[in-house]
Write a protein that holds these residues in place. Structure first.
Motif, PDB file in Angstrom:
ATOM      1  N   ILE A   2      27.941   4.178  12.317  1.00 49.55           N
ATOM      2  CA  ILE A   2      28.709   3.071  12.877  1.00 49.55           C
ATOM      3  C   ILE A   2      29.427   2.348  11.743  1.00 49.55           C
ATOM      4  N   PRO A   3      30.672   1.965  11.936  1.00 47.85           N
ATOM      5  CA  PRO A   3      31.374   1.263  10.855  1.00 47.85           C
ATOM      6  C   PRO A   3      30.839  -0.146  10.670  1.00 47.85           C
ATOM      7  N   VAL A   4      30.820  -0.593   9.430  1.00 45.50           N
ATOM      8  CA  VAL A   4      30.439  -1.965   9.096  1.00 45.50           C
ATOM      9  C   VAL A   4      31.489  -2.502   8.137  1.00 45.50           C
ATOM     10  N   ALA A   5      31.948  -3.723   8.368  1.00 46.35           N
ATOM     11  CA  ALA A   5      32.954  -4.303   7.484  1.00 46.35           C
ATOM     12  C   ALA A   5      32.443  -4.286   6.044  1.00 46.35           C
ATOM     13  N   PRO A   6      33.262  -3.854   5.107  1.00 50.63           N
ATOM     14  CA  PRO A   6      32.804  -3.734   3.721  1.00 50.63           C
ATOM     15  C   PRO A   6      32.464  -5.081   3.102  1.00 50.63           C
ATOM     16  N   PHE A   7      31.426  -5.086   2.299  1.00 54.61           N
ATOM     17  CA  PHE A   7      31.013  -6.279   1.561  1.00 54.61           C
ATOM     18  C   PHE A   7      30.562  -5.820   0.182  1.00 54.61           C
ATOM     19  N   GLN A   8      31.169  -6.371  -0.852  1.00 52.22           N
ATOM     20  CA  GLN A   8      30.820  -6.002  -2.219  1.00 52.22           C
ATOM     21  C   GLN A   8      29.792  -6.973  -2.778  1.00 52.22           C
ATOM     22  N   GLY A   9      28.590  -6.487  -3.061  1.00 52.09           N
ATOM     23  CA  GLY A   9      27.547  -7.342  -3.591  1.00 52.09           C
ATOM     24  C   GLY A   9      27.820  -7.784  -5.021  1.00 52.09           C
ATOM     25  N   GLY A  32      20.246  -2.068   1.026  1.00 53.77           N
ATOM     26  CA  GLY A  32      21.393  -1.213   1.312  1.00 53.77           C
ATOM     27  C   GLY A  32      22.665  -2.017   1.357  1.00 53.77           C
ATOM     28  N   VAL A  33      23.301  -2.061   2.539  1.00 54.64           N
ATOM     29  CA  VAL A  33      24.535  -2.819   2.704  1.00 54.64           C
ATOM     30  C   VAL A  33      24.302  -3.945   3.704  1.00 54.64           C
ATOM     31  N   ILE A  34      25.102  -4.984   3.600  1.00 56.56           N
ATOM     32  CA  ILE A  34      24.988  -6.113   4.518  1.00 56.56           C
ATOM     33  C   ILE A  34      25.245  -5.627   5.953  1.00 56.56           C
ATOM     34  N   ALA A  35      24.292  -5.937   6.843  1.00 62.89           N
ATOM     35  CA  ALA A  35      24.381  -5.610   8.273  1.00 62.89           C
ATOM     36  C   ALA A  35      24.411  -4.113   8.546  1.00 62.89           C
ATOM     37  N   GLY A  36      23.851  -3.317   7.642  1.00 63.46           N
ATOM     38  CA  GLY A  36      23.889  -1.872   7.837  1.00 63.46           C
ATOM     39  C   GLY A  36      22.981  -1.376   8.949  1.00 63.46           C
ATOM     40  N   GLU A  37      21.965  -2.154   9.284  1.00 61.20           N
ATOM     41  CA  GLU A  37      21.013  -1.690  10.287  1.00 61.20           C
ATOM     42  C   GLU A  37      21.271  -2.412  11.615  1.00 61.20           C
ATOM     43  N   GLN A  38      20.258  -2.969  12.246  1.00 59.91           N
ATOM     44  CA  GLN A  38      20.404  -3.433  13.622  1.00 59.91           C
ATOM     45  C   GLN A  38      21.451  -4.533  13.794  1.00 59.91           C
ATOM     46  N   ALA A  45      31.169 -11.336   7.455  1.00 64.22           N
ATOM     47  CA  ALA A  45      31.998 -12.536   7.326  1.00 64.22           C
ATOM     48  C   ALA A  45      31.153 -13.749   6.962  1.00 64.22           C
ATOM     49  N   MET A  46      29.975 -13.873   7.596  1.00 63.92           N
ATOM     50  CA  MET A  46      29.069 -14.972   7.249  1.00 63.92           C
ATOM     51  C   MET A  46      28.573 -14.845   5.811  1.00 63.92           C
ATOM     52  N   ALA A  47      28.333 -13.612   5.381  1.00 68.21           N
ATOM     53  CA  ALA A  47      27.871 -13.400   4.001  1.00 68.21           C
ATOM     54  C   ALA A  47      28.938 -13.825   2.993  1.00 68.21           C
ATOM     55  N   GLU A  48      30.193 -13.507   3.286  1.00 65.32           N
ATOM     56  CA  GLU A  48      31.284 -13.940   2.393  1.00 65.32           C
ATOM     57  C   GLU A  48      31.336 -15.463   2.319  1.00 65.32           C
ATOM     58  N   ALA A  49      31.150 -16.118   3.454  1.00 65.42           N
ATOM     59  CA  ALA A  49      31.173 -17.586   3.469  1.00 65.42           C
ATOM     60  C   ALA A  49      30.009 -18.165   2.680  1.00 65.42           C
ATOM     61  N   ALA A  50      28.838 -17.561   2.825  1.00 65.03           N
ATOM     62  CA  ALA A  50      27.675 -18.041   2.064  1.00 65.03           C
ATOM     63  C   ALA A  50      27.918 -17.909   0.565  1.00 65.03           C
ATOM     64  N   ARG A  51      28.539 -16.812   0.172  1.00 66.37           N
ATOM     65  CA  ARG A  51      28.798 -16.626  -1.256  1.00 66.37           C
ATOM     66  C   ARG A  51      29.818 -17.646  -1.771  1.00 66.37           C
ATOM     67  N   GLY A  99      28.150 -20.622  -2.922  1.00 68.09           N
ATOM     68  CA  GLY A  99      27.275 -20.534  -4.086  1.00 68.09           C
ATOM     69  C   GLY A  99      26.102 -19.592  -3.955  1.00 68.09           C
ATOM     70  N   ALA A 100      25.889 -19.020  -2.781  1.00 75.36           N
ATOM     71  CA  ALA A 100      24.783 -18.068  -2.633  1.00 75.36           C
ATOM     72  C   ALA A 100      25.070 -16.811  -3.443  1.00 75.36           C
ATOM     73  N   ARG A 101      24.045 -16.285  -4.073  1.00 82.71           N
ATOM     74  CA  ARG A 101      24.144 -14.981  -4.731  1.00 82.71           C
ATOM     75  C   ARG A 101      23.698 -13.927  -3.725  1.00 82.71           C
ATOM     76  N   ILE A 102      24.484 -12.884  -3.568  1.00 82.27           N
ATOM     77  CA  ILE A 102      24.165 -11.831  -2.606  1.00 82.27           C
ATOM     78  C   ILE A 102      24.262 -10.489  -3.319  1.00 82.27           C
ATOM     79  N   VAL A 103      23.119  -9.824  -3.407  1.00 82.29           N
ATOM     80  CA  VAL A 103      23.017  -8.580  -4.169  1.00 82.29           C
ATOM     81  C   VAL A 103      22.690  -7.447  -3.197  1.00 82.29           C
ATOM     82  N   THR A 104      23.529  -6.429  -3.166  1.00 81.80           N
ATOM     83  CA  THR A 104      23.299  -5.281  -2.296  1.00 81.80           C
ATOM     84  C   THR A 104      22.827  -4.085  -3.118  1.00 81.80           C
ATOM     85  N   GLN A 105      22.338  -3.051  -2.415  1.00 77.17           N
ATOM     86  CA  GLN A 105      21.772  -1.879  -3.082  1.00 77.17           C
ATOM     87  C   GLN A 105      20.689  -2.295  -4.081  1.00 77.17           C
TER      88      GLN A 105
END
Length: 441
Positions: free
Chosen positions: A8-15, A54-60, A172-178, A181-187
């Motif tokens: 399933i496609p998920v909007a890209p998010f760069q950690g 993994g990736v933001i919102a990659g699962e359920q 989109a919410m993750a981008e707003a959190a960052r 000032g939130a740090r968001i680390v993927t993988q």
């Protein structure tokens, strides 16, 4: 991870590239619960780092139906559902991004007297809580349910409910959190939680350590395994829900619609998300035996809704390590994204059931099929709670298929519990002590 490998496609998010040395709060898990908690904490000026294996919102969080409903919920959960829909209604403006949320209303259809009686009874529950749930009149059914075969006995409708696009909303919410000032680390999998003087003091990730004062476990289906390594027996099982996307369907309502054996939601692009309602897959695992006493009442009540099967999942999980050291690689690094196979038989069944009542679906063309894995508790109510026997450790898991709809309210409640702010809903409903009293104070 190459996103084309996911079903399933998920909007890209760069950690973020690096880890912070220290933050106030570390959140484990980048689904909607973890992301909304990070957004809330960042808005309050709390330093937070979210770690996603993994990736933001990659699962359920990207695989669900996209309903944001209050109607039909367990009465204990209803105040949080109602607050969440209010938060959803303001989310696009709040984050200055598109989540796909629209106040479309949602309807449940009754084709038998039993179904009609059940939904009329629930309408009374909703109205008692101030919800705009009601049974539609015959005239309203004709207006709001175009394309149906006319065999409906009744329709329960809640106009304040809505729908969103999961695959774009959570990133989109993750981008707003960052941005806040939130740090968001993927993988980046978290391996363990460290303590000092009996209190949470750090997490160890595959990339190194992050010092912190609090940890929130929002790991979805992985929460039981992770919590077990920290000495917490969290009763949670997995349920697989097959879903499909179709087009070529015209003349139907824009609102999500559910019946006893089908569900559909019109998407922003005009296609439809469809599923067989009240039927999910439940591959048997060793945890089904370990948690038999916890889940026995649930099995007896919902066995018609589960397709139980014994497959290689049982033996794979039997061989799975349940304890490990912070220096060891974990299953979280070996399985970045749980991406179960699609189930074409479920899609065919959904289309048969839909076409019987809405003939327009007979012309549907299948664009994509996928499956999501939901994490369930024995009473189908999530745990959003401190674990008092592990000071500084909080859990937000076991959403039982409700996580996307109540995600914004759940994230806010997590932030309230972590910061000590006064919650807008009663948190005792979601305490882990109702399931495991030994983890209460």
């Amino acid at each position: 991870m190459n996103m084309s490998k996911l079903s399933i496609p998920v909007a890209p998010f760069q950690g973020d590239d690096g880890l912070p040395d220290a933050v106030d709060v570390v959140i484990i898990g980048g689904g909607i619960i973890g992301v909304t908690a990070a957004l809330e904490l960042a808005e309050r000026g709390v330093s937070v780092c979210l770690c996603e294996k993994g990736v933001i919102a990659g699962e359920q969080s990207s695989r669900n139906w996209g309903w944001t409903r209050q109607m039909g919920r367990d009465e204990r959960e209803l105040p949080l559902c109602m607050h969440s829909v209010d938060l959803w209604s303001r989310m696009n403006a709040r984050i200055n991004r598109e989540t796909g949320w629209r106040r479309s209303g949602i309807s449940y259809l009754s084709y038998t007297k039993r179904e009609l009686k059940n939904w009329m009874k629930w309408a009374e529950i909703g109205q008692r809580h101030g919800l705009d749930a009601r049974m539609l009149t015959r005239t309203e059914i004709a207006e709001r349910m175009p394309g149906n075969t006319g065999t409906l006995l009744g329709v329960l409708h809640t106009g304040s409910d809505g729908r969103a696009e999961p695959w774009i909303a959570v990133p989109a919410m993750a981008e707003a959190a960052r941005e806040l000032g939130a740090r968001i680390v993927t993988q980046c999998a978290v391996r363990s939680v460290e303590t000092s003087a009996g209190r949470v003091s750090a997490v160890v990730t595959e990339r190194g350590e992050i010092r912190c004062q609090a940890v929130v476990l929002a790991g979805g289906i992985w929460s039981r395994l992770f919590a077990g390594n920290f000495g917490i027996d969290f009763p949670q099982l997995k349920v697989i829900g097959p879903v499909a996307r179709v087009d070529g369907v015209e003349g139907l309502t824009d609102m999500p619609v559910g019946a006893e054996d089908f569900a559909f939601r019109k998407r922003l692009d005009g296609s439809f998300t469809i599923a067989v309602r009240n039927l999910n897959l439940a591959p048997l695992t060793p945890d089904h035996l370990r948690l038999l006493r916890d889940f026995a009442p649930t099995y007896l009540q919902t066995w018609r809704e589960l397709s139980l099967r014994l497959d290689n999942a049982f033996f794979r999980e039997l061989a799975q390590k349940r304890r490990w050291q912070p220096t060891e690689e974990t299953v979280f690094e070996h399985c970045r994204t749980m991406d179960p196979p699609s189930v074409p038989g479920f899609t065919r069944k959904a289309l048969r059931n839909l076409s019987r009542q809405f003939p327009a679906f007979a012309k549907a063309r299948v664009l994509n099929e996928w499956s999501g894995v939901m994490d369930a508790t024995p009473d189908a109510i999530p745990v959003i709670s401190p674990v008092e026997s592990r000071p500084g450790f909080f859990m937000a898991s076991g959403f039982s298929g409700h996580g996307f709809g109540i995600g914004p309210g759940a994230g806010e409640l997590v932030a309230d519990l972590v910061t000590g702010d006064t919650p807008k809903v009663d948190p005792s409903v979601f305490s882990i002590s109702r399931l495991r009293k030994r983890y209460s104070a």
